[in-house]
Motif scaffolding. Structure first.
Motif, short mmCIF file in Angstrom:
data_model
loop_
_atom_site.label_atom_id
_atom_site.label_comp_id
_atom_site.label_asym_id
_atom_site.label_seq_id
_atom_site.Cartn_x
_atom_site.Cartn_y
_atom_site.Cartn_z
N ILE A 78 0.82 -1.18 -0.16
CA ILE A 78 -0.07 0.03 0.02
C ILE A 78 0.80 1.37 0.19
CG2 ILE A 78 -1.59 1.26 1.43
CD1 ILE A 78 -3.05 -1.50 1.76
N PRO A 79 1.81 1.19 0.93
CA PRO A 79 2.65 2.62 0.69
C PRO A 79 3.52 2.83 -0.59
CG PRO A 79 3.58 1.20 2.19
CD PRO A 79 2.08 0.66 1.91
N ILE A 80 3.72 1.60 -1.10
CA ILE A 80 4.60 1.61 -2.46
C ILE A 80 3.49 2.16 -3.54
CG2 ILE A 80 5.75 0.43 -4.47
CD1 ILE A 80 6.99 -1.35 -2.10
N ASP A 85 1.05 6.65 -7.18
CA ASP A 85 0.07 7.73 -7.44
C ASP A 85 0.92 8.90 -7.68
OD1 ASP A 85 -2.26 6.41 -7.79
OD2 ASP A 85 -2.35 6.11 -5.80
N ARG A 86 2.36 9.08 -7.65
CA ARG A 86 2.97 10.31 -7.63
C ARG A 86 4.11 10.35 -8.38
NH1 ARG A 86 0.01 10.60 -3.13
NH2 ARG A 86 -0.53 12.58 -1.96
N ILE A 87 4.80 9.15 -8.31
CA ILE A 87 6.11 9.13 -9.19
C ILE A 87 5.89 8.23 -10.43
CG2 ILE A 87 7.60 9.93 -7.45
CD1 ILE A 87 8.79 6.96 -7.34
N SER A 88 7.00 8.10 -11.45
CA SER A 88 6.93 7.07 -12.28
C SER A 88 6.80 5.74 -12.14
CB SER A 88 8.29 7.22 -13.04
OG SER A 88 8.30 6.21 -14.15
N GLN A 211 -4.11 18.06 -8.35
CA GLN A 211 -5.01 17.33 -7.59
C GLN A 211 -4.11 15.93 -6.99
OE1 GLN A 211 -8.38 15.49 -9.72
NE2 GLN A 211 -9.43 15.04 -7.88
N GLN A 212 -3.22 15.48 -7.96
CA GLN A 212 -2.35 14.25 -7.48
C GLN A 212 -1.57 14.67 -6.28
OE1 GLN A 212 0.11 13.38 -10.65
NE2 GLN A 212 -1.62 13.33 -11.92
N ALA A 359 -4.01 3.59 -8.10
CA ALA A 359 -2.87 2.63 -7.78
C ALA A 359 -3.14 2.29 -6.12
CB ALA A 359 -1.38 3.28 -7.91
N LEU A 360 -3.52 3.21 -5.33
CA LEU A 360 -3.94 2.79 -4.05
C LEU A 360 -5.04 1.91 -3.96
CD1 LEU A 360 -3.19 3.13 -1.08
CD2 LEU A 360 -4.88 5.15 -1.09
N ALA A 361 -6.01 2.21 -4.76
CA ALA A 361 -7.26 1.20 -4.55
C ALA A 361 -6.93 -0.11 -5.14
CB ALA A 361 -8.28 1.70 -5.94
N SER A 362 -6.21 -0.11 -6.27
CA SER A 362 -5.72 -1.42 -6.91
C SER A 362 -4.97 -2.13 -5.72
CB SER A 362 -4.54 -1.47 -7.88
OG SER A 362 -4.12 -2.47 -8.51
N ALA A 363 -3.90 -1.76 -4.90
CA ALA A 363 -3.23 -2.13 -3.91
C ALA A 363 -3.99 -2.50 -2.94
CB ALA A 363 -2.26 -1.05 -3.37
#
Length: 431
Positions: A78-80, A85-88, A211-212, A359-363
Motif C-alpha cells: 500500500i505505501p508503495i 500515484d505520485r512518481i513514475s 490534484q495528484q 494505484a492505491l485502490a488497486s493495492a
C-alpha cells in the motif's frame, strides 16, 4: 512531474500510433505479470521435493507458500502504491521486477528452511510493488468501457504464470532438481526489467497534477471506504482469491498423492488444465464483460458472480471423482470459471476510484485479497491435511480442498450484492 524515461524510450513511445503503443505497453506488462505468478507458482509444484529434503510438515509448507510470501507483500504494497500515484510507475515496475527475480534465484541457493523463507519474503516484497503500479498505468491508457477488456488481458498473466510455473517446475525438477527450477524461473525477469525501462515512457495521468499532489492519505482512504461497491467487492474477492491460491498450492500434491502422477506429469496436467483453461477464462471474462457491461454496468458484477458460483460444485466433482478423465475435465472447467472474474474485478477497483487514487485502490483490493487468499489458502489446507492425515492418509488433501469449493460460492454472493450499488458509485467517482 519529471519523466525519467530515457530519451530513446520517449521517442519510440511518441512515434508509435497511440493504439499500437498502448497495446505494446499492455502486452509487456502482461508478460511481467506472468513472471510475477511464475515465481509464485513454481514453489507450489516443488512442495513435495522441498518437503522431503528439509523434512517438513504440510503445515510448515503452507506457511512458507502462504504467509512467508504475503507478510511483507501486504505490509509494503500500500505505501508503495501510494508512491506510484505520485512518481513514475514505469520505474517502480522495472525495479520491482528485477528485485523479485533476483530473490527467486536466491530460493534456489537456500541451504535451510530459514534462508528459503527469507528468500520467499524477498519475492513478496518485490511483487508487492509491481501490480498496483501496472494496473494504474493501464487504466490511464484505456477508458472506462475498454478497461475490463484491457485488465482482462492483463489478468491473463495470472494463469500464464501458473502454466509456466507448473511446466517449468515439473520438467526442470524431474531432470535437474528443484534448485535449478528456481534459477530457470528467476533469470528472465532480470532481463525484462531492462526492456521495460528502455522502451516504455510514463503515460500522462488522468487527474490534474495539482490534484495528484493535494490528495492525502486520509481523504483518499475515506473516499474509497465510502464506496460501498469497493468494500463489498473487496470481501468477495478475498473469498475467491482463497480458492485461487489454495488450488494453486495444493493441486500438485493432490495429483501426486491421489492420482499418483510423476513430477513431469503434474507439470503437464496442472499446467495445461489449470493454466491454459484459466487463461481462456480470464480472457473470456474481460471480453464478455467489456461487451455486455456497456449496456448495464451491473453486468460487470453479475457475470463474475455467475461463473464464480458455478465453479464451486464443479470443483467438488474434480476432487471427489475417482475417474481420472472426469477429474481433469472438471479441473479445466473450474479453472475457466474461476479465471473469468479477474479482469472485471480489477476493472471495478479502478472504475469506482478517482483517477488519482487508482494505484492505491488497486493495492488495497489486491493486497488485502492476496493476504487473505495466499495467507490462509495454502496454510488452511495444509492444517486440515495434517489433521485428517491419521484417518485419511494421503487422501486428506482431497477433502481439505473442498474449503476452496465453498469460498468461491460465497464470493459470488458478495459480487451479486455489490451489483446493487455499482452504478451510483461509478457516477460518484467520475464526479
Amino acid at each position: 512531474m519529471v519523466d525519467l524515461a530515457p530519451r530513446s524510450a520517449v521517442q519510440a513511445d511518441v512515434s508509435a500510433p497511440p493504439s499500437l503503443r498502448r497495446y505494446y505497453v499492455l502486452a509487456l506488462l502482461t508478460i511481467i505479470y506472468a513472471l510475477n505468478f511464475l515465481d509464485r507458482t513454481i514453489f507450489n509444484v516443488l512442495i513435495e521435493p522441498i518437503k522431503k529434503e528439509f523434512a517438513l510438515s504440510d503445515t510448515t509448507m503452507g506457511l512458507i507458500a502462504g504467509f512467508g510470501f504475503v507478510l511483507f507483500y501486504s505490509l509494503l504494497g500500500i505505501p508503495i502504491a501510494r508512491l506510484a500515484d505520485r512518481i513514475s510507475r514505469r520505474n517502480i515496475v522495472a525495479a520491482a521486477l528485477a528485485f523479485w527475480s533476483a530473490m527467486t534465484l536466491l530460493c534456489g541457493l537456500a541451504q535451510s528452511v530459514a534462508t528459503l523463507t527469507l528468500a520467499r519474503i524477498g519475492v513478496g516484497i518485490g511483487e508487492s510493488a509491481g501490480t498496483p503500479a501496472s494496473q494504474s498505468l493501464i487504466s490511464d491508457l484505456f477508458d472506462k468501457n475498454d478497461r475490463p477488456r484491457a485488465l482482462g488481458i492483463y489478468a491473463i498473466g495470472t494463469y500464464l504464470g501458473v502454466f509456466l510455473g507448473y511446466f517449468i517446475g515439473g520438467w526442470v525438477n524431474q531432470h535437474y532438481g528443484w534448485r535449478t527450477a528456481f534459477f530457470t524461473a528467476g533469470l528472465p525477469g532480470v532481463a525484462l526489467a531492462g526492456v521495460l525501462w528502455l522502451t516504455v515512457a510514463e503515460p500522462r495521468r488522468s487527474a490534474p497534477a495539482d490534484q495528484q499532489v493535494r490528495d492525502a492519505w486520509r481523504p483518499t482512504l475515506g473516499f474509497l471506504i465510502s464506496q460501498k461497491t469497493f468494500l463489498i467487492v473487496l470481501v468477495g474477492f478475498c473469498l475467491t482469491t482463497y480458492t485461487n491460491y489454495a488450488t494453486s498450492a495444493w493441486i500438485p500434491p493432490f495429483l501426486a498423492r491421489v492420482h499418483h502422477l510423476s513430477s513431469v506429469e503434474i507439470g503437464t496436467y496442472a499446467g495445461t488444465f489449470k493454466g491454459l483453461f484459466g487463461m481462456a477464462g480470464t480472457l473470456a471474462g474481460g471480453l464478455v464483460v467489456a461487451r455486455i457491461g456497456r449496456r448495464d454496468d451491473r453486468w460487470k458484477l453479475w457475470a463474475p458472480a455467475m461463473t464464480s458460483g458455478l465453479a464451486g460444485p464443479v470443483f467438488a466433482v474434480c476432487l471427489l471423482t475417482s475417474d481420472f478423465t472426469t477429474m481433469v475435465a472438471a479441473l479445466a472447467l473450474t479453472s475457466f470459471l474461476v479465471g473469468f472474474h479477474l479482469g472485471p474485478i480489477f476493472a471495478i477497483a479502478q472504475t469506482v476510484a478517482r483517477p488519482n487514487m487508482r494505484a492505491l485502490a488497486s493495492a488495497i483490493i489486491l493486497l488485502t485479497a492476496t493476504c487473505f487468499g495466499q495467507g490462509l489458502g495454502p496454510l488452511g489446507v495444509g492444517i486440515i491435511n495434517d489433521l485428517l492425515a491419521g484417518s485419511s492418509g494421503a487422501y486428506a488433501v482431497r477433502y481439505s480442498l473442498l474449503s476452496a469449493s465453498l469460498t468461491t460460492m460465497l464470493g459470488a454472493l458478495f459480487f451479486l450484492w455489490a451489483a446493487k450499488t455499482i452504478r451510483a458509485d461509478i457516477v460518484r467517482a467520475a464526479g
